[in-house]
Motif scaffolding. Sequence first.
Motif, PDB file in Angstrom:
ATOM      1  N   GLY A  96       0.788  -1.227   0.000  1.00 45.34           N
ATOM      2  CA  GLY A  96       0.000   0.000   0.000  1.00 45.34           C
ATOM      3  C   GLY A  96       0.820   1.276   0.000  1.00 45.34           C
ATOM      4  O   GLY A  96       0.360   2.309   0.487  1.00 45.34           O
ATOM      5  N   GLN A  97       2.002   1.230  -0.578  1.00 45.57           N
ATOM      6  CA  GLN A  97       2.875   2.401  -0.638  1.00 45.57           C
ATOM      7  C   GLN A  97       2.905   2.962  -2.058  1.00 45.57           C
ATOM      8  O   GLN A  97       2.609   2.245  -3.009  1.00 45.57           O
ATOM      9  CB  GLN A  97       4.304   2.011  -0.233  1.00 45.57           C
ATOM     10  N   PRO A  98       3.327   4.227  -2.207  1.00 48.75           N
ATOM     11  CA  PRO A  98       3.587   4.747  -3.558  1.00 48.75           C
ATOM     12  C   PRO A  98       4.662   3.868  -4.214  1.00 48.75           C
ATOM     13  O   PRO A  98       5.471   3.257  -3.524  1.00 48.75           O
ATOM     14  CB  PRO A  98       4.117   6.162  -3.315  1.00 48.75           C
ATOM     15  N   ASN A  99       4.685   3.800  -5.533  1.00 46.43           N
ATOM     16  CA  ASN A  99       5.599   2.875  -6.211  1.00 46.43           C
ATOM     17  C   ASN A  99       7.032   3.400  -6.328  1.00 46.43           C
ATOM     18  O   ASN A  99       7.547   3.600  -7.414  1.00 46.43           O
ATOM     19  CB  ASN A  99       5.074   2.478  -7.584  1.00 46.43           C
ATOM     20  N   TRP A 100       7.703   3.564  -5.190  1.00 45.83           N
ATOM     21  CA  TRP A 100       9.130   3.888  -5.219  1.00 45.83           C
ATOM     22  C   TRP A 100       9.933   2.666  -5.649  1.00 45.83           C
ATOM     23  O   TRP A 100      11.067   2.777  -6.094  1.00 45.83           O
ATOM     24  CB  TRP A 100       9.617   4.419  -3.865  1.00 45.83           C
ATOM     25  N   CYS A 101       9.343   1.478  -5.545  1.00 47.90           N
ATOM     26  CA  CYS A 101      10.033   0.232  -5.890  1.00 47.90           C
ATOM     27  C   CYS A 101      10.492   0.212  -7.346  1.00 47.90           C
ATOM     28  O   CYS A 101      11.541  -0.343  -7.661  1.00 47.90           O
ATOM     29  CB  CYS A 101       9.122  -0.967  -5.645  1.00 47.90           C
ATOM     30  N   GLY A 102       9.699   0.801  -8.229  1.00 45.77           N
ATOM     31  CA  GLY A 102      10.037   0.794  -9.642  1.00 45.77           C
ATOM     32  C   GLY A 102      10.773   2.038 -10.095  1.00 45.77           C
ATOM     33  O   GLY A 102      10.964   2.246 -11.285  1.00 45.77           O
ATOM     34  N   SER A 103      11.198   2.859  -9.144  1.00 41.84           N
ATOM     35  CA  SER A 103      11.837   4.123  -9.506  1.00 41.84           C
ATOM     36  C   SER A 103      13.354   3.992  -9.640  1.00 41.84           C
ATOM     37  O   SER A 103      13.944   2.975  -9.303  1.00 41.84           O
ATOM     38  CB  SER A 103      11.503   5.198  -8.471  1.00 41.84           C
ATOM     39  N   GLN A 104      13.938   5.046 -10.145  1.00 45.88           N
ATOM     40  CA  GLN A 104      15.397   5.189 -10.235  1.00 45.88           C
ATOM     41  C   GLN A 104      15.793   6.205  -9.183  1.00 45.88           C
ATOM     42  O   GLN A 104      15.131   7.227  -9.032  1.00 45.88           O
ATOM     43  CB  GLN A 104      15.797   5.699 -11.617  1.00 45.88           C
ATOM     44  N   MET A 105      16.869   5.922  -8.462  1.00 52.29           N
ATOM     45  CA  MET A 105      17.360   6.824  -7.424  1.00 52.29           C
ATOM     46  C   MET A 105      18.871   6.940  -7.541  1.00 52.29           C
ATOM     47  O   MET A 105      19.498   6.175  -8.260  1.00 52.29           O
ATOM     48  CB  MET A 105      16.967   6.291  -6.035  1.00 52.29           C
ATOM     49  N   PRO A 106      19.488   7.895  -6.823  1.00 50.29           N
ATOM     50  CA  PRO A 106      20.943   8.025  -6.902  1.00 50.29           C
ATOM     51  C   PRO A 106      21.648   6.688  -6.610  1.00 50.29           C
ATOM     52  O   PRO A 106      21.266   5.946  -5.708  1.00 50.29           O
ATOM     53  CB  PRO A 106      21.270   9.065  -5.825  1.00 50.29           C
ATOM     54  N   CYS A 107      22.661   6.407  -7.424  1.00 45.45           N
ATOM     55  CA  CYS A 107      23.385   5.137  -7.327  1.00 45.45           C
ATOM     56  C   CYS A 107      24.309   5.076  -6.110  1.00 45.45           C
ATOM     57  O   CYS A 107      24.856   6.094  -5.690  1.00 45.45           O
ATOM     58  CB  CYS A 107      24.241   4.914  -8.570  1.00 45.45           C
ATOM     59  N   ASP A 108      24.485   3.872  -5.619  1.00 43.81           N
ATOM     60  CA  ASP A 108      25.440   3.597  -4.546  1.00 43.81           C
ATOM     61  C   ASP A 108      26.841   3.761  -5.134  1.00 43.81           C
ATOM     62  O   ASP A 108      27.219   3.040  -6.050  1.00 43.81           O
ATOM     63  CB  ASP A 108      25.231   2.169  -4.019  1.00 43.81           C
ATOM     64  N   PRO A 111      26.478   8.877  -6.935  1.00 49.39           N
ATOM     65  CA  PRO A 111      25.191   9.538  -6.719  1.00 49.39           C
ATOM     66  C   PRO A 111      24.725  10.461  -7.841  1.00 49.39           C
ATOM     67  O   PRO A 111      23.542  10.792  -7.894  1.00 49.39           O
ATOM     68  CB  PRO A 111      25.398  10.301  -5.412  1.00 49.39           C
ATOM     69  N   ALA A 112      25.619  10.843  -8.739  1.00 52.41           N
ATOM     70  CA  ALA A 112      25.201  11.686  -9.859  1.00 52.41           C
ATOM     71  C   ALA A 112      24.416  10.869 -10.882  1.00 52.41           C
ATOM     72  O   ALA A 112      23.659  11.423 -11.671  1.00 52.41           O
ATOM     73  CB  ALA A 112      26.416  12.324 -10.524  1.00 52.41           C
ATOM     74  N   ASP A 113      24.574   9.552 -10.846  1.00 61.32           N
ATOM     75  CA  ASP A 113      23.847   8.665 -11.748  1.00 61.32           C
ATOM     76  C   ASP A 113      22.599   8.136 -11.044  1.00 61.32           C
ATOM     77  O   ASP A 113      22.496   8.178  -9.826  1.00 61.32           O
ATOM     78  CB  ASP A 113      24.730   7.486 -12.164  1.00 61.32           C
ATOM     79  N   GLU A 114      21.668   7.603 -11.831  1.00 58.45           N
ATOM     80  CA  GLU A 114      20.460   7.018 -11.259  1.00 58.45           C
ATOM     81  C   GLU A 114      20.451   5.521 -11.540  1.00 58.45           C
ATOM     82  O   GLU A 114      20.794   5.086 -12.638  1.00 58.45           O
ATOM     83  CB  GLU A 114      19.217   7.677 -11.853  1.00 58.45           C
ATOM     84  N   CYS A 115      20.083   4.737 -10.530  1.00 65.83           N
ATOM     85  CA  CYS A 115      20.064   3.280 -10.624  1.00 65.83           C
ATOM     86  C   CYS A 115      18.725   2.739 -10.130  1.00 65.83           C
ATOM     87  O   CYS A 115      18.020   3.404  -9.372  1.00 65.83           O
ATOM     88  CB  CYS A 115      21.182   2.682  -9.763  1.00 65.83           C
ATOM     89  N   PRO A 116      18.403   1.501 -10.526  1.00 64.63           N
ATOM     90  CA  PRO A 116      17.155   0.901 -10.060  1.00 64.63           C
ATOM     91  C   PRO A 116      17.237   0.476  -8.597  1.00 64.63           C
ATOM     92  O   PRO A 116      18.315   0.198  -8.070  1.00 64.63           O
ATOM     93  CB  PRO A 116      17.002  -0.326 -10.971  1.00 64.63           C
ATOM     94  N   VAL A 117      16.081   0.407  -7.961  1.00 66.01           N
ATOM     95  CA  VAL A 117      15.973  -0.124  -6.609  1.00 66.01           C
ATOM     96  C   VAL A 117      16.105  -1.642  -6.737  1.00 66.01           C
ATOM     97  O   VAL A 117      15.287  -2.275  -7.401  1.00 66.01           O
ATOM     98  CB  VAL A 117      14.606   0.258  -5.984  1.00 66.01           C
ATOM     99  N   GLU A 118      17.153  -2.215  -6.142  1.00 70.94           N
ATOM    100  CA  GLU A 118      17.353  -3.659  -6.207  1.00 70.94           C
ATOM    101  C   GLU A 118      17.404  -4.250  -4.807  1.00 70.94           C
ATOM    102  O   GLU A 118      16.420  -4.758  -4.320  1.00 70.94           O
ATOM    103  CB  GLU A 118      18.610  -3.993  -7.008  1.00 70.94           C
TER     104      GLU A 118
END
Length: 149
Positions: A96-108, A111-118
């Motif tokens: 029941g959360q917003p779909n942050w699971c399928g988003s791209q966020m700053p990479c480990d 951080p200037a790049d965006e990576c998938p939530v894995e």
Amino acid sequence: GPWAIGLAPVHSCATLAELHYANMPSLALLAGLSGSAAAYQNVLGGELERCSGAGMALTGFTRIGKCVDRNDDAGSHHVCIDMKSNVGGNFCEVTGQPNWCGSQMPCDGTPADECPVEHWCVCQWAFASYIERAGGCDKIQKVVCEATN
């Protein structure tokens, strides 16, 4: 660490629950230690390892790649799961959360790049909710115990 050569071994969520409760006294002792990630143990009793790694979005309530928290982390983001291993449906939708699971966020690490939530540090309530709503422990195939606080 293990991220240089591959992913840490994983275990079932049933094993995680058993290990978590078996290690409760040691986890309680750690609560009084400093807030540095080095002071935390995983559910196996060893040093807490990173949850996210290269090519993945940087995880953790404190965004340091480890499943550690602060006093204001009401959700207790302690459980590291491989989001791609979930076969009971999208983790965010099921809980029941917003779909942050399928988003791209700053990479480990970049951080200037965006990576998938894995590999992601999820809240204890969300982990329990997913298992219940998705239909059981077999719906989360990979819990990274070495990175679960």
